[in-house]
Write an enzyme that holds these catalytic residues in place. Structure first.
Site, PDB file in Angstrom:
ATOM      1  N   GLY A 123      -1.130  -5.243  -6.684  1.00 58.58           N
ATOM      2  CA  GLY A 123      -1.728  -5.295  -5.347  1.00 58.58           C
ATOM      3  C   GLY A 123      -2.509  -4.028  -5.052  1.00 58.58           C
ATOM      4  N   SER A 134       0.195  -0.948   6.513  1.00 58.40           N
ATOM      5  CA  SER A 134      -0.063  -1.072   5.072  1.00 58.40           C
ATOM      6  C   SER A 134      -0.888   0.095   4.562  1.00 58.40           C
ATOM      7  CB  SER A 134      -0.806  -2.381   4.792  1.00 58.40           C
ATOM      8  OG  SER A 134      -1.357  -2.346   3.497  1.00 58.40           O
ATOM      9  N   LYS A 157       4.166   5.268  -9.121  1.00 58.94           N
ATOM     10  CA  LYS A 157       3.152   4.221  -9.335  1.00 58.94           C
ATOM     11  C   LYS A 157       1.962   4.416  -8.387  1.00 58.94           C
ATOM     12  CE  LYS A 157       4.336  -0.252  -8.587  1.00 58.94           C
ATOM     13  NZ  LYS A 157       3.374  -0.880  -7.643  1.00 58.94           N
ATOM     14  N   ASP A 165       9.571  -0.930  -0.463  1.00 62.80           N
ATOM     15  CA  ASP A 165       9.780  -1.399  -1.840  1.00 62.80           C
ATOM     16  C   ASP A 165      11.243  -1.302  -2.273  1.00 62.80           C
ATOM     17  OD1 ASP A 165       7.080  -1.947  -2.039  1.00 62.80           O
ATOM     18  OD2 ASP A 165       6.591  -0.046  -3.006  1.00 62.80           O
ATOM     19  N   ARG A 216      -3.805   6.164  -7.962  1.00 63.95           N
ATOM     20  CA  ARG A 216      -4.806   6.962  -7.244  1.00 63.95           C
ATOM     21  C   ARG A 216      -5.395   8.055  -8.132  1.00 63.95           C
ATOM     22  NH1 ARG A 216      -1.490   4.417  -3.827  1.00 63.95           N
ATOM     23  NH2 ARG A 216      -2.037   4.076  -1.631  1.00 63.95           N
ATOM     24  N   ARG A 232      10.091 -11.621  -0.962  1.00 67.63           N
ATOM     25  CA  ARG A 232      11.312 -10.876  -1.317  1.00 67.63           C
ATOM     26  C   ARG A 232      12.468 -11.126  -0.353  1.00 67.63           C
ATOM     27  NH1 ARG A 232       8.726  -5.183  -3.466  1.00 67.63           N
ATOM     28  NH2 ARG A 232       8.210  -5.951  -5.539  1.00 67.63           N
TER      29      ARG A 232
HETATM   30  C1  S3P Z   1       1.488   0.768  -1.999  1.00 67.25           C
HETATM   31  C2  S3P Z   1       1.703   0.415  -0.693  1.00 67.25           C
HETATM   32  C3  S3P Z   1       2.735  -0.559  -0.274  1.00 67.25           C
HETATM   33  C4  S3P Z   1       3.783  -0.770  -1.348  1.00 67.25           C
HETATM   34  C5  S3P Z   1       3.156  -0.983  -2.699  1.00 67.25           C
HETATM   35  C6  S3P Z   1       2.314   0.221  -3.091  1.00 67.25           C
HETATM   36  C7  S3P Z   1       0.412   1.739  -2.317  1.00 67.25           C
HETATM   37  O1  S3P Z   1       2.113  -1.802   0.015  1.00 67.25           O
HETATM   38  O2  S3P Z   1       4.602  -1.867  -1.002  1.00 67.25           O
HETATM   39  O3  S3P Z   1       4.166  -1.186  -3.685  1.00 67.25           O
HETATM   40  O4  S3P Z   1       0.355   2.218  -3.466  1.00 67.25           O
HETATM   41  O5  S3P Z   1      -0.386   2.030  -1.416  1.00 67.25           O
HETATM   42  P1  S3P Z   1       1.458  -2.111   1.455  1.00 67.25           P
HETATM   43  O6  S3P Z   1       0.376  -1.157   1.650  1.00 67.25           O
HETATM   44  O7  S3P Z   1       0.970  -3.526   1.350  1.00 67.25           O
HETATM   45  O8  S3P Z   1       2.572  -1.970   2.424  1.00 67.25           O
END
Ligand code: S3P
Length: 427
Positions: free
Chosen positions: A94, A167, A22, A314, A27, A345
């Protein structure tokens, strides 16, 4: 609509390829849209989240053609994007919401970014704060803490920034803004997070350096269109790994799973728990991948904390379920970020597994699980969270009675075809 899960047989055997990663799929569309020319992608994830990313870029005037899991992106480069006449709908994603903010901060027009109910509750201050330091003009509820967010693109300047939270989404949003800012940006990450953005930036020809935990990127760089190969998503594979480990008599082979070391915390965990499995690394450039062979195993409880957490953030719902079948105690610490995922979660995992008879307690930053416990049937809630849905489905394989799940459709956010895959492995 609630669905009853009743599996007559519960051993898993066979071989399959899980859908594309994903994070890398999102990206690939974003980088293809920034670069001018034709980018092609193979193994793209057709999950609802990544389809939201495609829909947003189409509204920005980027031509995107989808044929199965092959994508072709024709872009005139970021300078060729046009002001959209509609809100950019990021759905439940997100990654789409946060990375788009980094890109739209410098495009010379107005955009509004909004997602679903879950996105509207997730913190955006962590993105908006550093982007404002770069000069971004972003407005929204509670002084820009929550979506919907309105962005008027401006000229950005480089910053030196230390990430206050581990993050990858925050790191990536700043890196994408930095590409189009004046000067050299540095980002210090106290704990390493997934580095797909850095790997893909290099693949698209950008100059980006890392010295220990500081990443440096120069502004004013343009990207060149490329071909991207997306490996299988280890975060999706994790649910099948969990299913095979806890159902007696199982042995499955998962082909071409992404094994970027910033994502393989789940493999470290099951190894420490005593799992019987093999990793057959493949010869690949850029993102690493491997075939994984997993057999049902007698497992023991362990402690999971510190720098390991971002490498498996995750996977904690499925790790918690696995822990209910381990001998002894599993303690998960330093995982307070779980409270701001698609749902809280920590609360959701503890409430749902408790309903099935698990001995699991929430803490501020994680959970404590005593095992092994037999699992009984229950009416399980997903809270609209794909990973809670898959955790409930895998738990149903090990449960003594029928399990219902309130919203199985939400699983398509990251794993379309999940139930077909599980059914194809059942013997
Ligand atoms: C992700 C980063 C993570 C992950 C999300 C996907 C990404 O989140 O939990 O499912 O694609 O960069 P955080 O950057 O908020 O930790």
């Amino acid at each position: 609509m609630s669905t009853i899960l009743k599996f007559e047989k519960s051993s898993l055997k066979g071989t399959l390829t899980v859908p594309g990663d994903k994070s890398i799929s999102h990206r690939s569309i974003m980088f293809g849209a920034i670069a001018s020319g034709t980018t092609t992608v193979e193994g793209f994830l057709l999950g609802a989240d990544c389809l939201s990313t495609i829909a947003c870029f189409r509204k920005l005037g980027v031509e995107i053609d989808l044929r199965g899991s092959q994508v072709t992106i024709n872009s005139k480069g970021i300078g060729g994007w046009k002001e959209p006449d509609e809100v950019l709908d990021t759905g439940n994603s997100g990654t789409t919401t946060r990375l788009m903010l980094g890109l739209l901060a410098s495009t010379p027009f107005h955009t509004v970014v909004a997602g679903d109910e879950s996105i509207a509750k997730r913190p955006m201050k962590r993105i908006v704060d550093p982007l404002r330091l770069m000069g971004a003009d972003i407005r929204g509820r509670s002084n820009g803490q929550f979506t919907p967010l309105a962005i008027q693109g401006t000229r950005l300047k480089a910053i030196d920034y230390t990430l206050p939270v581990a993050s990858a989404q925050v790191k990536s949003a700043i890196l994408l803004a930095a590409l189009h800012a004046e000067g050299r940006t540095t980002i210090e990450e106290p704990v390493a997070t997934r580095d797909h953005t850095e790997i893909m930036l290099r693949h698209f020809g950008a100059d980006i350096n890392r010295h220990e935990n500081i990443i440096e990127v120069a502004g004013g760089q343009s990207l060149s269109a490329r071909h991207v190969k997306v490996p299988g998503d280890i975060s999706s594979a994790a649910f099948l790994i969990g299913a095979a480990l806890i159902t007696p008599g199982s042995e499955i082979r998962l082909e071409n799973v992404g094994t970027n070391p910033t994502r393989t915390g789940i493999l470290d965990v099951i190894s420490q728990m005593g799992a019987d499995f093999d990793i057959e690394e493949k010869e690949t450039e850029g993102e690493r991948s491997a075939d994984l062979v997993i057999r049902s195993s007698q497992l023991k409880g362990i402690e999971i904390s510190g720098a390991l957490i971002p490498r498996l953030i995750d996977e904690i719902p499925i790790i918690a379920l696995i822990a209910t079948q381990c001998n002894g105690v599993t303690v998960i610490k330093d995982a307070e970020e779980l409270r701001v995922k698609e749902t809280d979660r920590i609360t959701a995992v503890v409430d749902e597994l408790s309903k099935m008879g698990a001995d699991i307690t929430a803490t501020d930053d994680g959970m404590v699980i005593h095992g092994p416990t037999a699992l009984n049937g229950a009416d399980m809630k997903t809270y609209g969270d794909h990973r809670l849905g898959m955790m409930a489905a895998v738990a149903a394989l090990a449960a003594s009675g029928p399990v219902t799940i309130d919203d199985p459709d939400c699983i398509a956010v990251s794993y379309p075809g999940f139930f077909e895959h599980v059914n194809s492995l059942l013997v």
